[in-house]
Design an enzyme around this catalytic site. Sequence first.
Site, PDB file in Angstrom:
ATOM      1  N   TYR A 152       0.845  -1.201   0.000  1.00 13.68           N
ATOM      2  CA  TYR A 152       0.000   0.000   0.000  1.00 13.68           C
ATOM      3  C   TYR A 152       0.880   1.251   0.000  1.00 13.68           C
ATOM      4  CZ  TYR A 152      -3.617   3.336   1.336  1.00 13.68           C
ATOM      5  OH  TYR A 152      -4.471   4.408   1.362  1.00 13.68           O
ATOM      6  N   LYS A 156       1.087   4.257  -2.871  1.00 18.14           N
ATOM      7  CA  LYS A 156       0.853   5.669  -2.560  1.00 18.14           C
ATOM      8  C   LYS A 156       2.094   6.509  -2.841  1.00 18.14           C
ATOM      9  CE  LYS A 156      -3.437   5.406  -1.712  1.00 18.14           C
ATOM     10  NZ  LYS A 156      -4.405   6.108  -2.558  1.00 18.14           N
TER      11      LYS A 156
END
Length: 177
Positions: A152, A156
Amino acid sequence: MEFQDNKPVVLITGCSKGGIGHALALEFASRRCHVVATSRSKKTMKDLENDSRFFLHELDVVSDESVKNCVENVIEKFGRIDILVNNAGVQCVGPLAELPLSAVEETFNTNVYGALRMIQAVVPHMAARKKGKIVNTGSISVAIPTPWASVYAATKSTIHAFTDTLRYACLPRNYCC
């Protein structure tokens, strides 16, 4: 074209109830914008369906066809997209060395390539108008990664880099970001 007023048209991905996109949809609507709230299923936005401030649209950002269909429908209905908020995203939780590659690919496809699909779909329209904004939802996990959020955080981080480079590419042309 159904609407020809000056209210900004805001297209937000990932508007399922309880999430950031849903909260952003409500906030933009409170500021007198035309809000196109999207998610993979309209059922996740059921509370918005009887509110005239919202145009609900199913959108799966991992599908080229779904992205194309959504953007075309929004431009047909409103004549423009003033703001794109790339918010759709999924988590991928677990130790990096043990995560199935398919889960990593799914996360990148949604969080990174999904945002890029949306960017590539709206930028030609914004460039032709010489006007528009693109907002990409980031995460603090880029600055403070945790052991179980490596994928994740990586997605990002990529979004942060995309946003910075897109801003530099768009500024001389006087549109977006």
